[in-house]
Design an enzyme around this catalytic site. Sequence first.
Site, PDB file in Angstrom:
ATOM      1  N   SER A 108      -2.771  -0.492 -11.378  1.00 22.23           N
ATOM      2  CA  SER A 108      -1.344  -0.213 -11.233  1.00 22.23           C
ATOM      3  C   SER A 108      -0.634  -0.692 -12.496  1.00 22.23           C
ATOM      4  CB  SER A 108      -0.805  -0.983 -10.031  1.00 22.23           C
ATOM      5  OG  SER A 108       0.590  -1.137 -10.130  1.00 22.23           O
ATOM      6  N   SER A 109       0.500  -0.068 -12.800  1.00 25.48           N
ATOM      7  CA  SER A 109       1.240  -0.492 -13.996  1.00 25.48           C
ATOM      8  C   SER A 109       1.894  -1.865 -13.808  1.00 25.48           C
ATOM      9  CB  SER A 109       2.302   0.552 -14.370  1.00 25.48           C
ATOM     10  OG  SER A 109       3.210   0.709 -13.307  1.00 25.48           O
ATOM     11  N   CYS A 110       1.877  -2.399 -12.577  1.00 26.77           N
ATOM     12  CA  CYS A 110       2.492  -3.721 -12.374  1.00 26.77           C
ATOM     13  C   CYS A 110       1.612  -4.858 -12.882  1.00 26.77           C
ATOM     14  CB  CYS A 110       2.873  -3.940 -10.921  1.00 26.77           C
ATOM     15  SG  CYS A 110       1.446  -4.172  -9.886  1.00 26.77           S
ATOM     16  N   TYR A 137       0.091  -8.903  -5.798  1.00 25.29           N
ATOM     17  CA  TYR A 137      -0.581  -7.603  -5.933  1.00 25.29           C
ATOM     18  C   TYR A 137      -1.119  -7.419  -7.350  1.00 25.29           C
ATOM     19  CZ  TYR A 137      -1.041  -2.493  -5.858  1.00 25.29           C
ATOM     20  OH  TYR A 137      -1.510  -1.200  -5.947  1.00 25.29           O
ATOM     21  N   LYS A 141      -4.893  -6.743  -8.770  1.00 20.29           N
ATOM     22  CA  LYS A 141      -5.195  -5.544  -9.579  1.00 20.29           C
ATOM     23  C   LYS A 141      -5.809  -5.936 -10.919  1.00 20.29           C
ATOM     24  CE  LYS A 141      -4.505  -2.220  -6.999  1.00 20.29           C
ATOM     25  NZ  LYS A 141      -5.552  -1.244  -6.808  1.00 20.29           N
ATOM     26  N   HIS A 180       7.683   3.040  -1.440  1.00 22.94           N
ATOM     27  CA  HIS A 180       8.234   2.983  -2.788  1.00 22.94           C
ATOM     28  C   HIS A 180       9.551   3.761  -2.824  1.00 22.94           C
ATOM     29  CE1 HIS A 180       4.060   1.838  -3.836  1.00 22.94           C
ATOM     30  NE2 HIS A 180       4.698   1.068  -4.692  1.00 22.94           N
TER      31      HIS A 180
END
Length: 317
Positions: A108-110, A137, A141, A180
């Site tokens: 994920s981009s987070c 999270y 990831k 989201h």
Amino acid sequence: MDRDSRVFVAGHGGLVGSAIMRRLEREGFTNLLTATRSELDLRHQAAVSRWFQDHRPDHVFLVAGTVGGIMANSTRPAEFIYDNMMIHGTVVHAAHESNVSKLLYLGSSCIYPRDAHQPIDEEQLLTGPLEPTNEAYAIAKIAGIKVCQSYRQQYGSDFISAMPTNLYGPNDNFDLTSSHVLPALMRKFHDARSTDDKIVEVWGTGSPMREFLHVDDLADACLFLMDNYSDVGHINVGTGQDLPIRELAEKIRDVVCGEAELRFDPSKPDGMPRKVLDVSKLNALGWKPSIELDEGIAETYAWFLDQLATDSQVRGA
Ligand code: GDP
């Protein structure tokens, strides 16, 4: 991937997994392997290892996990860190044990620091503190990337990692507390159609910038990477273009309920101020998305209406 390859899509029922399934079926893959949550708890190593021994997949798309929007992430960090760390560990380990020829892990981009330079290139991983609303999270990831890298380093496993930006499309979660922003606003504007005041509440200030990729484009990129990428470094997947949440809300309003009025609620978190990926590494390999945001929103809303009209199988609606 050969068309007769045994392909396991871990997480086939979710937004991403179902898009990958549609794509594989369209391409003529005939040996698709899936396991529902009740058939296989991906958090249990013994069960996962046994399932791999019984089913012997050649290729694995590891797109399973516990996911959610800003509110779910910040209020249920234990579920987000535990479920995801376990799932990434068990599936990668079982893939190694049963000699899977290639695995694609989706992050994920987070994973990137809150204050990362924009657009965010792959090199910025682990260069600064994370955004607090999704730290648990993000840690899970990041661990997933490191698990894939470690198995490649120690055992030579062909395990790769892709980091998608914010996703949307058919089979998304439309539940207002866990979804989201894009499906949440679609649902809110849809509900506003049957109210008198037509006011839609948008969380935060409307100024955070986000990038959105249609999940069918992501599925296309995942198949492309499975065939064309084999390296230790993770790779970003996105459009490279972002917009303020306010503009996103206006776009959705124009499709769903033109007369609705936006009302911002700054007591809700904005989260990361900006999150747009540098996708030059992927572009250089020859991949680009093809679904424009306006078209994707209209298509996703048509899907939403269709689902409501037919069998009401819309998560959260
Ligand atoms: P994020 O990208 O991890 O922050 O995840 P989200 O998609 O949940 O939120 C993106 C941005 O949209 C944040 O700034 C939210 O505050 C904002 N937002 C506005 N309205 C909503 C809403 O109804 N639901 C969600 N999830 N986010 C919203």
